[in-house]
Design an enzyme around this catalytic site. Structure first.
Site, PDB file in Angstrom:
ATOM      1  N   TRP A 132       2.464  10.752   1.266  1.00  0.00           N
ATOM      2  CA  TRP A 132       1.329  10.994   0.370  1.00  0.00           C
ATOM      3  C   TRP A 132       0.259   9.949   0.705  1.00  0.00           C
ATOM      4  O   TRP A 132       0.546   8.760   0.687  1.00  0.00           O
ATOM      5  CB  TRP A 132       1.791  10.858  -1.082  1.00  0.00           C
ATOM      6  CG  TRP A 132       0.691  11.007  -2.094  1.00  0.00           C
ATOM      7  CD1 TRP A 132      -0.236  12.025  -2.161  1.00  0.00           C
ATOM      8  CD2 TRP A 132       0.424  10.139  -3.188  1.00  0.00           C
ATOM      9  NE1 TRP A 132      -1.056  11.827  -3.236  1.00  0.00           N
ATOM     10  CE2 TRP A 132      -0.676  10.690  -3.887  1.00  0.00           C
ATOM     11  CE3 TRP A 132       1.006   8.962  -3.654  1.00  0.00           C
ATOM     12  CZ2 TRP A 132      -1.216  10.089  -5.023  1.00  0.00           C
ATOM     13  CZ3 TRP A 132       0.483   8.358  -4.795  1.00  0.00           C
ATOM     14  CH2 TRP A 132      -0.623   8.928  -5.458  1.00  0.00           C
ATOM     15  N   ASP A 213       9.812   6.850  -4.979  1.00  0.00           N
ATOM     16  CA  ASP A 213       8.678   7.498  -5.646  1.00  0.00           C
ATOM     17  C   ASP A 213       9.210   8.847  -6.156  1.00  0.00           C
ATOM     18  O   ASP A 213       9.444   9.761  -5.361  1.00  0.00           O
ATOM     19  CB  ASP A 213       7.533   7.680  -4.636  1.00  0.00           C
ATOM     20  CG  ASP A 213       6.327   8.346  -5.290  1.00  0.00           C
ATOM     21  OD1 ASP A 213       5.261   8.403  -4.644  1.00  0.00           O
ATOM     22  OD2 ASP A 213       6.442   8.814  -6.440  1.00  0.00           O
ATOM     23  N   LYS A 249       3.651  16.534 -12.719  1.00  0.00           N
ATOM     24  CA  LYS A 249       3.997  17.874 -12.233  1.00  0.00           C
ATOM     25  C   LYS A 249       5.107  18.517 -13.050  1.00  0.00           C
ATOM     26  O   LYS A 249       4.975  19.665 -13.487  1.00  0.00           O
ATOM     27  CB  LYS A 249       4.412  17.791 -10.758  1.00  0.00           C
ATOM     28  CG  LYS A 249       3.242  17.727  -9.769  1.00  0.00           C
ATOM     29  CD  LYS A 249       2.463  16.435  -9.786  1.00  0.00           C
ATOM     30  CE  LYS A 249       3.118  15.378  -8.961  1.00  0.00           C
ATOM     31  NZ  LYS A 249       2.293  14.162  -8.773  1.00  0.00           N
TER      32      LYS A 249
HETATM   33  C1  LIG Z   1       4.530  11.609  -3.804  1.00  0.00           C
HETATM   34  C2  LIG Z   1       3.552  11.392  -4.918  1.00  0.00           C
HETATM   35  N1  LIG Z   1       3.622  10.236  -5.626  1.00  0.00           N
HETATM   36  C3  LIG Z   1       2.785   9.989  -6.647  1.00  0.00           C
HETATM   37  C4  LIG Z   1       1.817  10.902  -7.007  1.00  0.00           C
HETATM   38  C5  LIG Z   1       0.891  10.487  -8.130  1.00  0.00           C
HETATM   39  O1  LIG Z   1       0.769  11.376  -9.125  1.00  0.00           O
HETATM   40  P1  LIG Z   1       0.290  10.895 -10.568  1.00  0.00           P
HETATM   41  O2  LIG Z   1      -0.452   9.615 -10.417  1.00  0.00           O
HETATM   42  O3  LIG Z   1      -0.547  12.025 -11.080  1.00  0.00           O
HETATM   43  O4  LIG Z   1       1.538  10.728 -11.349  1.00  0.00           O
HETATM   44  C6  LIG Z   1       1.685  12.135  -6.301  1.00  0.00           C
HETATM   45  C7  LIG Z   1       0.632  13.171  -6.672  1.00  0.00           C
HETATM   46  N2  LIG Z   1       0.128  13.866  -5.560  1.00  0.00           N
HETATM   47  C8  LIG Z   1      -0.703  15.057  -5.765  1.00  0.00           C
HETATM   48  C9  LIG Z   1       0.021  16.067  -6.600  1.00  0.00           C
HETATM   49  C10 LIG Z   1      -1.990  14.733  -6.466  1.00  0.00           C
HETATM   50  C11 LIG Z   1      -2.691  13.550  -5.890  1.00  0.00           C
HETATM   51  O5  LIG Z   1      -2.883  13.504  -4.665  1.00  0.00           O
HETATM   52  O6  LIG Z   1      -2.978  12.667  -6.693  1.00  0.00           O
HETATM   53  C12 LIG Z   1      -0.949  15.653  -4.404  1.00  0.00           C
HETATM   54  O7  LIG Z   1      -1.708  16.630  -4.319  1.00  0.00           O
HETATM   55  O8  LIG Z   1      -0.351  15.140  -3.427  1.00  0.00           O
HETATM   56  C13 LIG Z   1       2.581  12.371  -5.243  1.00  0.00           C
HETATM   57  O9  LIG Z   1       2.516  13.523  -4.535  1.00  0.00           O
END
Ligand SMILES: Cc1ncc(COP(=O)(O)O)c(CN[C@@](C)(CC(=O)O)C(=O)O)c1O
Length: 400
Positions: A132, A213, A249
């Site tokens: 991510w 995570d 989510k």
């Molecule tokens: C692996 C991972 N960790 C943490 C988070 C953090 O989410 P939060 O702060 O809302 O709890 C995301 C969210 N990733 C999303 C769903 C959204 C984003 O990029 O923020 C994504 O599209 O990858 C994630 O994919």
């Protein structure tokens, strides 16, 4: 001239910037497969029934808006550790768990990064390649050095377990390893239980600190307990771990910013001291966390009836994604039989890592108004049966 005249324009965020571009598009066929946010079959955001019921209970209590403690809502902290480790887990009974409610997954990761910067000076954080994107920002902005460990094998569209093992074996003792608890983002590829056991043994042998995570508990298998397999295995193996949790989510609390940073350590005294330092860090970052979302999560997890109903809704969300995966794979196999599309149903969670190049992604967006991240990831949560044919045509056109 403004004193800020030299402040450069920051680039749009690789993920959230896609949503901005999607919103700006006037193309009637536009499809948002960018942000990993669940949509129902009508491609509308969802407020879970259990969330509405929990809010009804909360509002009927006419509570005040006083500050929470720095560590957050007590009932939420208990609920989130129960969800992670299983109610009554020995580590909880022995007082070896330090948990603070934080600003969703991102805020929890950031508090964890600040803890590492302050108490594990010089430690390098190993993050999967790919991962991510915001992981790099979070550790980088805390001044924590990060490096990649190999994770994805494009040839097999699967896990590069050999590369992962080599890279983590080469990591200096005392390094931190950031692991996705389940439903790896962006690849949708998770280690098998046997591979998780080998990674746990490797962390033990090499004195590596696992930092899980856990952002998709429930979305990998549809089962909240099964999806906590990896962190529970590591604790069972006697490893100390850090875990960031997100309810964005699985409980659909995206904008409520509900999450936690959890440390499972060897003894009660260490847990007490670590909690005190986590509080010290949180106080300077945001002082104390938001109330409403934590009350919702606590209400749902601590109430047997609501918790069971959440499990059913969770399986429903995971099931819808699984269904569109199958339909997309079938449509692609029909349109382009010479290519192997089986990775689409082999991958799990919200995402599919399509292997499309940035140029091919640009074609998807510019020609077909399919919005997705340039690393080739698509969020299947943003797809429904009615749009499968359209997406399959766009992909076939782009991979020609
Ligand atoms: C692996 C991972 N960790 C943490 C988070 C953090 O989410 P939060 O702060 O809302 O709890 C995301 C969210 N990733 C999303 C769903 C959204 C984003 O990029 O923020 C994504 O599209 O990858 C994630 O994919």
């Amino acid at each position: 001239a403004s004193r800020f005249a030299d402040v450069a324009q920051a680039p749009p965020d690789p993920i959230l910037g896609v949503s901005e571009a999607f919103r700006a598009s006037t193309n009637p066929n536009k499809l948002n497969l960018g942000v990993g946010a669940y949509r129902d079959e009508d491609l509308k955001p969802v407020v879970l029934n259990v969330v509405k019921k929990a809010e009804g209970n909360i509002f009927s209590r006419n509570e005040n808006k006083e500050y929470l403690s720095i560590e957050g809502l007590e009932g939420f902290r208990r609920a989130t550790v129960d969800l992670l480790l299983g109610q009554g887990h020995p580590a909880i009974q022995e007082g070896r768990v330090a948990a603070i409610q934080s600003l969703s997954g991102t805020g929890s990761l950031r508090v964890g990064a600040a803890f590492i910067a302050r108490f594990l000076k010089g430690a390098t954080v190993y993050i999967s390649n790919p991962t991510w994107g915001n992981h790099r920002n979070i550790f980088g902005d805390e001044g924590v050095e990060w490096k990649h460990y190999r994770y994805f094998d494009a040839a097999t569209v699967g896990l590069d377990f050999k590369g992962l093992t080599e890279d983590l074996t080469a990591a200096p003792p005392g390094s931190v390893v950031l692991l996705h608890g389940c439903a790896h983002n962006p690849t949708g590829v998770d280690p098998t239980p046997e591979q998780w056991a080998a990674i746990a043994d490797l962390c033990k042998e090499r004195n590596l600190l696992p930092f899980f995570d856990v952002a998709y508990q429930g979305f990998a298998t549809g089962d909240l307990d099964k999806d906590a397999f990896a962190p529970r295995l590591f604790v069972e193996r006697g490893l100390e771990i850090l875990v960031s949790q997100s309810y964005s989510k699985n409980l659909g609390l995206y904008g409520e910013r509900v999450g936690a940073l959890v440390m499972v350590v060897q003894d009660k005294e260490s847990a007490t001291r670590c909690l005190s330092q986590l509080k010290r860090l949180a106080r300077a970052l945001y002082s104390n966390p938001p109330t409403h979302g934590a009350k919702i999560a606590a209400e749902v997890v601590n109430n047997k009836e609501l918790f069971d109903e959440w499990k059913v809704e969770m399986r429903g969300m995971a099931g819808r994604i699984e269904r569109v995966r199958g339909e997309l794979q079938a449509a692609l196999e029909a349109k382009c039989p010479q290519k192997d599309w089986s990775f689409i149903t082999r991958q799990i969670g919200m995402f599919s890592f399509t292997g499309l190049s940035p140029a091919q992604v640009d074609n998807m967006t510019n020609k077909h108004a399919v919005y997705m991240t340039r690393d080739g990831r698509i969020s299947l949560a943003g797809l429904n049966s009615a749009k499968v044919e359209y997406l399959a045509d766009a992909i076939v056109d782009s991979v020609r």
